[in-house]
Design an enzyme around this catalytic site. Structure first.
Site, PDB file in Angstrom:
ATOM      1  N   GLY A   1      16.002  67.700  33.111  1.00  0.00           N
ATOM      2  CA  GLY A   1      15.438  68.603  31.759  1.00  0.00           C
ATOM      3  C   GLY A   1      15.115  67.565  30.810  1.00  0.00           C
TER       4      GLY A   1
ATOM      5  N   CYS B   1      20.938  64.539  39.547  1.00  0.00           N
ATOM      6  CA  CYS B   1      20.028  64.767  40.599  1.00  0.00           C
ATOM      7  C   CYS B   1      19.628  63.760  41.393  1.00  0.00           C
ATOM      8  CB  CYS B   1      19.045  65.952  40.259  1.00  0.00           C
ATOM      9  SG  CYS B   1      18.101  66.311  41.957  1.00  0.00           S
TER      10      CYS B   1
ATOM     11  N   CYS C   1      21.858  65.527  44.019  1.00  0.00           N
ATOM     12  CA  CYS C   1      21.066  66.348  45.235  1.00  0.00           C
ATOM     13  C   CYS C   1      20.116  65.116  46.003  1.00  0.00           C
ATOM     14  CB  CYS C   1      20.350  67.647  44.777  1.00  0.00           C
ATOM     15  SG  CYS C   1      19.325  67.042  43.096  1.00  0.00           S
TER      16      CYS C   1
ATOM     17  N   LYS D   1      22.399  62.901  48.154  1.00  0.00           N
ATOM     18  CA  LYS D   1      23.347  63.699  49.171  1.00  0.00           C
ATOM     19  C   LYS D   1      22.254  64.127  50.144  1.00  0.00           C
ATOM     20  CE  LYS D   1      23.091  67.596  48.433  1.00  0.00           C
ATOM     21  NZ  LYS D   1      23.081  68.901  47.657  1.00  0.00           N
TER      22      LYS D   1
ATOM     23  N   GLU E   1      29.006  70.835  51.651  1.00  0.00           N
ATOM     24  CA  GLU E   1      27.966  69.865  52.016  1.00  0.00           C
ATOM     25  C   GLU E   1      28.657  68.632  52.354  1.00  0.00           C
ATOM     26  OE1 GLU E   1      24.285  71.513  49.140  1.00  0.00           O
ATOM     27  OE2 GLU E   1      25.785  69.871  48.653  1.00  0.00           O
TER      28      GLU E   1
ATOM     29  N   ARG F   1      41.599  77.548  46.865  1.00  0.00           N
ATOM     30  CA  ARG F   1      42.631  78.200  46.314  1.00  0.00           C
ATOM     31  C   ARG F   1      42.543  79.754  46.535  1.00  0.00           C
ATOM     32  NH1 ARG F   1      40.464  78.217  39.943  1.00  0.00           N
ATOM     33  NH2 ARG F   1      38.510  79.061  40.116  1.00  0.00           N
TER      34      ARG F   1
ATOM     35  N   ASP G   1      22.060  71.697  32.696  1.00  0.00           N
ATOM     36  CA  ASP G   1      23.480  72.184  33.181  1.00  0.00           C
ATOM     37  C   ASP G   1      24.423  72.172  31.865  1.00  0.00           C
ATOM     38  OD1 ASP G   1      22.631  72.315  35.695  1.00  0.00           O
ATOM     39  OD2 ASP G   1      23.737  70.359  36.148  1.00  0.00           O
TER      40      ASP G   1
ATOM     41  N   GLU H   1       9.419  83.052  62.419  1.00  0.00           N
ATOM     42  CA  GLU H   1       8.538  84.299  62.478  1.00  0.00           C
ATOM     43  C   GLU H   1       9.470  85.555  62.542  1.00  0.00           C
ATOM     44  OE1 GLU H   1       7.411  84.830  66.789  1.00  0.00           O
ATOM     45  OE2 GLU H   1       8.293  83.124  67.350  1.00  0.00           O
TER      46      GLU H   1
END
Length: 449
Positions: A17, A44, A49, A52, A183, A200, A305, A443
């Site tokens: 950002g 990121c 991300c 990762k 992930e 939890r 964030d 499809e």
């Protein structure tokens, strides 16, 4: 632009950002500086991300190599070297860090590699003690992993450290049930670790469609992942053998080689001087902003964030763009948060956009649900029984598609295009009128019954 300030814009944080806002503001003619205490690129690019997803690609080869034999490939003995993957991923992170740095510098943005704190509505003070003034200040400091306050919590790691491990742990315990937990569970499992997820509650991936998340749970169990529900760690301690002994509610203690805290993320706003500058914060430290990302102080803004709106990189980028266009581009803009697609890069991946079935029934009352539960062609030949699930939720009165959710190979890639249709308000009939692209998994979206 007023000349009584050092800069027209001072951005704190060079993540997705902050970089977008700074670059576009400079393109609009503003004098811009960015303070970044770590590396340009943010969560990121540096520790989130992007690296990762590279680990996800690496993990997929475990099954791909096995399946290849069914497709006629004769393979010798295969082995996996974690350090090779780790080092190659980190090298690409270095490349991206350089690319983001070049982007800012090529647009005339000054990069200051120091921590900055607000010391007034138009003033920041750097760690070096230097005071810098700006007409507008943008806070884009992102979020950090939440670590529970339990004895021995420091023995665990967070997603930040996963990319720097010396080896794949033999036994991994992951605390949490969200996207980060699932992930990394898939990644470590495919690399040969014994993985246990401790949650939890009794639900993984809360907020995603129930049918899709239940399918992921079923597949994860078949892949050998272990789950302990209604459990929360209460104490961690190092054993004489070097392992970590984890005590938890509702279950017997376990010994593992690594514990990963994946219990959410909190805005990274501590000790930034925000409250002293008059910026209003929420209960979790999130910066309160209006629809134009303006805080309670007229010339201070926040994106990404740290505002705790939607913690997704593309959202932060759009917020940064809208800020720059509003403040320096003469084009007041705000972000529309309806129909934001999201994905979980689990094994297999899942993706969704719009309302879940439960949300649609609560909000609309009358809904129609269409599903396709199938085994992808590749899995059939590979004799892998793993099934995909595609789900379409429509308004009961006009058949407008209000949600699409799926789990299966390449689900995020397929959903990106389909999300355009949901955002545009298309109907089930519009999908039915589209000729299928055969043979593909995608499809199924135009053949749903």
């Amino acid at each position: 632009m007023a000349s009584e300030y050092d800069y027209d814009l001072f951005t704190i944080g060079a993540g997705s950002g902050g970089v977008r806002a700074s670059r576009v503001s400079a393109a609009h003619g503003a004098r811009v500086a960015v303070a970044e205490e770590y590396r340009v690129g943010g969560t990121c690019v540096i520790r989130g991300c992007v690296p990762k997803k590279m680990l996800v690609y690496g993990a997929h080869f475990a099954e791909d190599l096995e399946d290849a034999r069914k497709f006629g490939w004769t393979l010798g003995e295969c082995s996996f070297d974690w350090k090779t993957l780790r080092d190659n991923v980190l090298a690409d992170v270095d490349r991206l860090n350089g690319a983001y740095t070049d982007t800012l510098e090529n647009n005339g943005v000054d990069i200051i590699h120091e921590r900055a704190r607000l010391t007034g509505p138009h003033e920041v003070t750097l760690d070096s003690g230097k005071v810098v003034t700006a007409r507008h200040i943008l806070v884009a400091v992102g979020a950090r992993p939440r670590v529970p306050d339990v004895p021995g919590a420091e023995l665990g790691i967070t997603s930040n450290e996963c990319f720097h491990l010396d080896a794949v742990p033999e036994r991994v315990l992951i605390v949490g049930g969200g996207y980060i937990a699932n992930e990394f569970a898939g990644i470590f499992n495919q690399f040969g670790a014994t993985v246990t997820i401790v949650n939890r509650g009794d639900t993984i991936l809360r907020g995603y469609d129930e049918s899709v998340r239940d399918r992921l749970l079923q597949i994860s169990l078949l892949k050998g992942l272990n789950f302990r529900f209604h459990a929360s760690p209460t104490r961690l301690e190092r054993t004489d053998s070097g392992c970590i002994r984890v005590e938890m509610t509702g279950h017997d203690p376990v010994e593992v080689d690594c514990l990963l805290w994946a219990t959410g993320r909190v805005p990274n706003t501590h000790d930034l001087g925000l409250e002293d500058a008059g910026v209003e914060l929420g209960e979790q430290g999130e910066i309160k902003v209006d629809r134009f990302s303006r805080t309670s102080v007229e010339n201070i803004y926040a994106v990404g964030d740290c505002t705790d709106r939607i913690q997704l990189t593309p959202v932060a980028i759009r917020e940064g763009q809208a800020f720059a266009d509003t403040v320096f581009g003469g084009n007041p803009s705000c972000v529309n948060y309806d129909c934001v697609p999201s994905a979980v890069f689990s094994h297999p991946p899942m993706a969704g956009v719009g309302m879940t079935e439960g949300e649609a029934r609560n909000k609309l009352g009358s809904v129609k649900v269409y599903q396709s539960d199938f085994r992808p062609m590749k899995n059939v030949l590979a004799q892998r029984n793993e099934r995909s699930l595609y789900k379409m939720i429509c308004h009961g009165e006009n058949d407008q598609i209000v949600g699409l959710h799926m789990i299966g190979p390449d689900a995020p890639e397929i959903l990106q295009a389909a999300a355009v249709a949901v955002k545009a308000g298309l109907t089930k009939a519009d999908f039915d009128a589209t000729v299928a692209l055969h043979p593909t998994m995608a499809e199924e979206l135009v053949l749903l019954r």
